[in-house]
Design an enzyme around this catalytic site. Structure first.
Site, PDB file in Angstrom:
ATOM      1  N   ILE A 124       0.858  -1.277   0.035  1.00  0.00           N
ATOM      2  CA  ILE A 124       0.072   0.041  -0.219  1.00  0.00           C
ATOM      3  C   ILE A 124       0.810   1.216  -0.001  1.00  0.00           C
ATOM      4  CG2 ILE A 124      -1.919   1.237   1.229  1.00  0.00           C
ATOM      5  CD1 ILE A 124      -2.715  -1.639   0.157  1.00  0.00           C
ATOM      6  N   GLY A 129      -0.975 -12.646   7.051  1.00  0.00           N
ATOM      7  CA  GLY A 129      -2.186 -13.839   6.959  1.00  0.00           C
ATOM      8  C   GLY A 129      -1.678 -15.075   7.666  1.00  0.00           C
ATOM      9  N   CYS A 188       7.635  -0.819   8.445  1.00  0.00           N
ATOM     10  CA  CYS A 188       6.940  -1.013   7.322  1.00  0.00           C
ATOM     11  C   CYS A 188       7.916  -1.428   6.043  1.00  0.00           C
ATOM     12  CB  CYS A 188       6.009   0.090   7.061  1.00  0.00           C
ATOM     13  SG  CYS A 188       5.383   0.051   5.400  1.00  0.00           S
ATOM     14  N   GLY A 205      -5.151  -8.645  11.859  1.00  0.00           N
ATOM     15  CA  GLY A 205      -4.736  -7.860  10.602  1.00  0.00           C
ATOM     16  C   GLY A 205      -5.752  -8.336   9.300  1.00  0.00           C
ATOM     17  N   ASN A 234       5.338  -7.146  12.274  1.00  0.00           N
ATOM     18  CA  ASN A 234       4.777  -6.604  11.133  1.00  0.00           C
ATOM     19  C   ASN A 234       4.898  -7.709   9.966  1.00  0.00           C
ATOM     20  OD1 ASN A 234       4.054  -4.643   9.163  1.00  0.00           O
ATOM     21  ND2 ASN A 234       4.865  -3.121  10.277  1.00  0.00           N
TER      22      ASN A 234
HETATM   23  C1  LIG Z   1      -3.192  -4.095   3.643  1.00  0.00           C
HETATM   24  C2  LIG Z   1      -2.279  -3.767   4.792  1.00  0.00           C
HETATM   25  C3  LIG Z   1      -1.941  -2.574   5.479  1.00  0.00           C
HETATM   26  C4  LIG Z   1      -1.216  -2.512   6.563  1.00  0.00           C
HETATM   27  N1  LIG Z   1      -0.690  -1.395   6.900  1.00  0.00           N
HETATM   28  C5  LIG Z   1       0.011  -1.226   8.025  1.00  0.00           C
HETATM   29  C6  LIG Z   1       0.270   0.196   8.370  1.00  0.00           C
HETATM   30  O1  LIG Z   1      -0.133   1.319   8.086  1.00  0.00           O
HETATM   31  N2  LIG Z   1       0.989   0.240   9.766  1.00  0.00           N
HETATM   32  C7  LIG Z   1       1.512  -0.670  10.409  1.00  0.00           C
HETATM   33  O2  LIG Z   1       1.917  -0.573  11.274  1.00  0.00           O
HETATM   34  N3  LIG Z   1       1.271  -2.181   9.897  1.00  0.00           N
HETATM   35  C8  LIG Z   1       0.407  -2.301   8.734  1.00  0.00           C
HETATM   36  N4  LIG Z   1       0.157  -3.619   8.384  1.00  0.00           N
HETATM   37  C9  LIG Z   1       0.705  -4.585   9.271  1.00  0.00           C
HETATM   38  C10 LIG Z   1      -0.574  -5.187  10.002  1.00  0.00           C
HETATM   39  O3  LIG Z   1      -0.915  -4.348  10.934  1.00  0.00           O
HETATM   40  C11 LIG Z   1       0.233  -6.485  10.665  1.00  0.00           C
HETATM   41  O4  LIG Z   1       1.377  -6.354  11.364  1.00  0.00           O
HETATM   42  C12 LIG Z   1       0.367  -7.487   9.536  1.00  0.00           C
HETATM   43  O5  LIG Z   1      -0.545  -7.633   8.597  1.00  0.00           O
HETATM   44  C13 LIG Z   1       0.415  -8.820  10.250  1.00  0.00           C
HETATM   45  O6  LIG Z   1      -0.736  -9.361  10.676  1.00  0.00           O
HETATM   46  P1  LIG Z   1      -1.918 -10.263   9.799  1.00  0.00           P
HETATM   47  O7  LIG Z   1      -1.275 -11.570   9.492  1.00  0.00           O
HETATM   48  O8  LIG Z   1      -3.175 -10.646  10.892  1.00  0.00           O
HETATM   49  O9  LIG Z   1      -2.352  -9.498   8.886  1.00  0.00           O
HETATM   50  C14 LIG Z   1      -0.526  -3.858   7.119  1.00  0.00           C
HETATM   51  C15 LIG Z   1      -0.969  -4.749   6.723  1.00  0.00           C
HETATM   52  C16 LIG Z   1      -1.874  -4.976   5.494  1.00  0.00           C
HETATM   53  C17 LIG Z   1      -2.136  -6.352   5.347  1.00  0.00           C
END
Ligand SMILES: Cc1cc2nc3c(=O)[nH]c(=O)nc-3n(C[C@H](O)[C@H](O)[C@H](O)COP(=O)(O)O)c2cc1C
Ligand SMILES: Cc1cc2nc3c(=O)[nH]c(=O)nc-3n(C[C@H](O)[C@H](O)[C@H](O)COP(=O)(O)OP(=O)(O)OC[C@H]3O[C@@H](n4cnc5c(N)ncnc54)[C@H](O)[C@@H]3O)c2cc1C
Ligand SMILES: Cc1cc2nc3c(=O)[nH]c(=O)nc-3n(C[C@H](O)[C@H](O)[C@H](O)COP(=O)(O)OP(=O)(O)OC[C@H]3O[C@@H](n4cnc5c(N)ncnc54)[C@H](O)[C@@H]3O)c2cc1C
Ligand SMILES: Cc1cc2nc3c(=O)[nH]c(=O)nc-3n(C[C@H](O)[C@H](O)[C@H](O)COP(=O)(O)O)c2cc1C
Ligand code: FES
Ligand code: FES
Lengths: 274, 304, 304, 274
Positions: B72, B218, B131, B266, B193
């Site tokens: 993104i 995921g 990030c 997430g 992250n």
């Molecule tokens: C589409 C998307 C956008 C994300 N944007 C941010 C963000 O702006 N700031 C941040 O700290 N993490 C961001 N993340 C990371 C998530 O907060 C999280 O750490 C990561 O997706 C792992 O968790 P999950 O497997 O449950 O998705 C983003 C993740 C996704 C998928």
């Protein structure tokens, strides 16, 4: 917006890789669905491959069901397309903004001519206009569907559309000339706009086609709407995965990014920056 | 009924340990049509910067086996617009708000932290130093313990709000970064992250994503996330918030068992917008059935 | 028909770029009931040490989302038994053999390399400096560029066989390790080994695996593997062999497109014992249909 | 060993979470399958969740089909158990070494008495002896099935076994006393061994039960075989995931690790080191 599980009521094979599904759904969902809106679908609850739901246009809807046409292009659409009657799907919708409502009062004389333009699977979105809103508001001549596809076999839902909107004029064109002329659907659009320069145009299809439609509309200063199909993770405005550059959503002409899922998928044609 | 409250930092007690992960929950309002977001432990906002940011061009997301890549590029409306237009909505909804922040450099981070310092209705800051999708926005801080510590110290000076530092998994030894930022004054840690990944568009002979690489999230990453939380819990004495692939109450409970003080959801939010509240309820049912009186008795109960 | 031969090192030409990954192909003979293993580019053996090794106790494998964790612990029959009982079988089958080796320390590595130096029928050595499941067996070498380089230099002195060094993904910057071992005399690199992960047995409140943590493999890790291969190909001038989650000809082609000189198939062998030959044929069909005359024209054809 | 795809011919629900499936298979596979062998199954070709195939005992086989009983305990068994008739599965087998062949010539007088011991889903393995090998070689009295389960409902396949081997004596025991005595199946085994100390014992069930069987056998120096169910990734000897400590495979009494998939799943009871 509703989250629900529905049952496959019917799965009809339209071509070797295109299916027409009817799925049960809550009445509220059906009632609120409008042409051009879409639904996110999955059918593997509890398993993570495929992971995300997939977006499909809401083709039609009744009291307790809706329909989609699915082209099997990858694992998600394949899994959905192969579902048997009785199988369970998860749905999330209706999502997005569909086509603008148009004057459909047949008694009025100033019925705006409407040109529907579909390329390939774009018909799934465009046909929804004919199958569940314009049904009875077609005035002969003034409303036309221009429909381009690879070949005769890929021209879908013609009977359904004719039945639902008997007065619609349908012009087809194919890549190989197997139905209608050989050529691009935008060629038909140019001709049509010469006759009805004041017409409103709704178009859905692959991006190159939409770019073309936009150019044609610009050339003759016609008004129109394009339905986009960007990749989506969420479908409801929270991931920022589907954004599209647009101008002047805030009407100041600067380029900004719009979420196709919530601000679209249907956009005024002149605002989309390809 | 089990008491689900968790204290993340002295003074920061959340009603339950289920938070929304930054970037997957918008600014919260979209979810209000699906459930009462005030029922989450907290809503963590999309990452915010001083100025609005337009993000990366081209394709931004693509699915992978049991996961997804995103690039993104930290698109966001900027802190001013957030405070003017989004925070009030979240407050009206009754949500506990944690603001995720990032900057181009240390000064940016400090400036945004200072700006939020006295704002009513913000419970804590989550500092994104991890990030993988933009040069700014953290990854260069997040992979080196010393830079990470310097950054956190600077933010620490700029605000009295509780600080949660969000760590990158793309490192050899996450405990080194964890210890460094703990020592620099972070009140808590959140991890992980996304993992840096790549997807290829075979037919067009190019990377799928406009940004070439993207962040993997995921269920696919859950084992890596669990391992890192396990390691970090043992390495530091501040609370650790677990993130990565959580898609069910059982997943959440695994992180809590390993010692996470709370968890963030997430990617799963995209698949089921109600997953947040379902996980809160699933955790409650699980602990009730097993006669736990407070969730803190469950946290860290892994035997070894 | 497209020429699938690839030259990994001057003198080491393989009939095609599809190899079996160490630890997922036994010593090769089990697969002979499923297809002609001589049709693979090479068979890479289970990791071998000087003495037999009994591996880890308790549960050794568990499935995760689109992946699996293993903590086999490098169980193997030892190099002597391999040379006496397994290598002749592989040679009878007509397979091109690459031996994967590891040791407890630098001397072990050098000793086993020396032992294999003049052995008939071994095409190359793959040095495992990246197994996450045992303290010995590499991970402590694999995550630090300097130790990795020292190790490789020692092995280099001990043998004239082509050396492929197998890298760990559990690092901040895989290109640093890659450059270090290239400079130390490795002829080629292979990557990635498994990502370190953890799975929890919620009901029994303990880690699923006897060894607590294990190595994550399978489709889940493909995006990380592709990213690392992409980075390393750009960082070094020696050939890179891609590994990680490859389960189809398309997957293999993605790694080749990114610049891998060859690929290894791991976990996918467990699911379909014929996948090796199916991928060889799938690659051939794909390239034939697109009128490639040699696969080397395809390798690295990614546009950016 | 064969890799093949088969079709679900029949899916019968035995309890709320146990299914009895008949699946089509190549004749060679069927012919070569022996009691106690197993097959690795999956039904989601091209998708990776679940990832690995799952092992199930080959319960029975005909000319062009085989049967399995599947208890739904997790995502893999659930997906397989819920398959509808006509659905496609991938199979890999027959794998492993089944029970040793026993004297089945009814005309001989020295027919070894055989005691089959099944606990819970262990019946899937044990029943294979009755369903496709001992069919006609049961001498009244000398052959018995001791079968323990949680309750009456969980006692599976009784009719099938009786039909296939009418002279088998079946003694049941349940955790709640809803069929037979209340207690453990190993209690029955002790009684039985008092009567037939020279009997051969085949046992399959949860590990605690097998440990118990081993102790009972040791106590009276009886001979027996245990069928193990370790976790498996490959099922054909290449991953080393399924190993079990055993003594004296090489007959020198030292402990070594054996692959349950290829050296088992059936092992001489005295060799298994729990
Ligand atoms: C589409 C998307 C956008 C994300 N944007 C941010 C963000 O702006 N700031 C941040 O700290 N993490 C961001 N993340 C990371 C998530 O907060 C999280 O750490 C990561 O997706 C792992 O968790 P999950 O497997 O449950 O998705 C983003 C993740 C996704 C998928
Ligand atoms: C608003 C909208 C309406 C749509 N309506 C229809 C319809 O009515 N009928 C129909 O057949 N198709 C429609 N599509 C396209 C359809 O969503 C994709 O073909 C489908 O998601 C492909 O998924 P897959 O798993 O089969 O392919 P994969 O390639 O395996 O999908 C991988 C990922 O990319 C996304 N993706 C792949 N191709 C497309 C695409 N062309 N457009 C958007 N996302 C894509 C998938 O959603 C998924 O997240 C629509 C798309 C959008 C955005
Ligand atoms: C040789 C052999 C024969 C078997 N025969 C039968 C049978 O006839 N009928 C039957 O219902 N079950 C049988 N089992 C057990 C069956 O394989 C498991 O119940 C099944 O694999 C569970 O998979 P899942 O995806 O539902 O569970 P999950 O828990 O999701 O599985 C995760 C992983 O653990 C493994 N696993 C989980 N439980 C077991 C278990 N109890 N034993 C072995 N591996 C396990 C799975 O194979 C998978 O790799 C047998 C096991 C073995 C080894
Ligand atoms: C069960 C198992 C055993 C392995 N044993 C070894 C080994 O002995 N030596 C080694 O270098 N890599 C070993 N590996 C790592 C694989 O060779 C490979 O690098 C890894 O699995 C990633 O590839 P994949 O995703 O295709 O499985 C093992 C992997 C698995 C799953
Ligand atoms: S698809 Fe997530 S914001 Fe549009
Ligand atoms: S299951 Fe792989 S060796 Fe037995």
């Amino acid at each position: 917006m509703y989250l629900f599980t529905g049952k496959i009521l019917r799965n009809r094979q339209l071509t070797s890789d295109i299916r027409h599904l009817r799925i049960s759904a809550p009445a509220d969902f059906c009632q609120q669905s409008a042409p051009g809106q879409f639904i996110m679908l999955s059918c593997n609850d509890g398993l993570f491959d495929p992971l995300l739901k997939r977006p499909f246009g809401i083709l039609n809807r009744g009291e307790n069901w809706f329909e989609v046409v699915i082209k099997e292009v990858g694992k998600g659409s394949l899994q959905l397309g192969e579902m048997k009657e009785g199988a369970i799907v998860s749905g999330h919708g209706p999502l997005g903004n569909g086509y603008p409502e148009i004057n459909s009062d047949l008694n009025k004389d100033d019925l705006t001519p409407l040109i529907l333009v579909a390329g390939g699977m774009g018909i799934a979105s465009i046909a929804s206009c004919l199958l569940f809103s314009l049904k009875s508001s077609i005035k002969a001549g003034s409303r036309v569907l221009l429909y381009g596809a690879a070949n005769l076999d890929e021209l879908l839902l013609l009977d359904e559309m004719k039945e639902s909107a008997p007065d619609i004029r349908i012009e087809t064109i194919t890549d190989d000339g197997s139905s209608g002329r050989q050529g691009w659907v935008t060629e038909l659009l140019e001709t049509e706009l010469q006759q009805y320069p004041e017409a409103l145009v709704f178009a859905c299809g692959p991006e190159p086609m939409l770019i073309n439609v936009q150019q044609v509309l610009r050339k003759v200063s016609a008004r129109g709407y394009l339905s986009l199909e960007n990749r989506m993770a969420c479908g409801f405005g929270v991931c920022l995965g589907c954004v599209q550059d647009v101008t002047g959503i805030d009407d100041d002409g600067t380029v900004e990014s719009a979420k196709v899922c919530t601000q679209g998928p249907v956009f005024p044609a002149d605002k989309v920056v390809f | 009924m089990v008491d689900l409250r968790v204290e993340i930092v002295p003074g920061l007690v959340l009603k339950n340990p289920v938070l929304s992960a930054s970037g997957t929950f918008g600014y919260g309002r979209e979810y209000a049509s699906y459930f009462d977001v005030a029922k989450l432990g907290a809503v963590i906002t999309k990452g915010l910067s001083l100025k609005p940011k337009i993000g990366n061009p081209g394709v931004r997301i693509t699915e992978t086996a049991c996961g997804m890549l995103n690039a993104i590029g930290l698109e966001n409306i900027g802190i001013d617009s957030f405070l003017a237009n989004e925070l009030p909505v979240l407050q009206n909804l009754g949500a506990d708000v944690i603001v995720n922040i990032f900057g181009n450099n240390q000064n940016d981070y400090a400036a945004i932290a200072a700006k939020l310092d006295q704002v009513e209705g913000i419970r804590a800051l989550e500092i994104n130093i991890s990030c993988p999708n933009v040069k700014a926005g953290g990854i260069q801080f997040g992979t080196d313990p010393e830079s990470a510590a310097r950054l956190v110290a600077a933010v620490r000076k700029a605000t009295t709000l509780p600080l949660i530092t969000k760590l990158s998994p793309n490192v050899t030894d996450i405990t080194a970064v964890a210890r460094a930022v703990a020592d620099a004054g972070s009140d808590a840690l959140s991890l992980i992250n996304t993992l840096l990944g790549l997807a290829i568009d075979l037919e067009n002979k190019r990377p799928v994503l406009g940004n070439v690489t993207g962040g993997l999230s995921g269920p696919a990453i859950k084992p890596v996330a669990l391992r890192m939380v396990y390691q970090v819990v043992q390495a530091v004495s501040i609370p650790v918030i677990g993130i990565g692939g959580i898609a069910s109450a059982e997943d959440a409970l695994e992180f809590l068992m390993v010692g996470a003080a709370a968890i963030e959801i997430g990617t799963a939010n995209f698949i089921n917008p109600q997953i947040g509240i379902e996980i809160v309820e699933g955790i409650r049912d699980y602990l009730d059935q097993r006669k736990y009186l407070k969730i803190t008795d469950f946290i860290g109960c892994l035997q070894s």
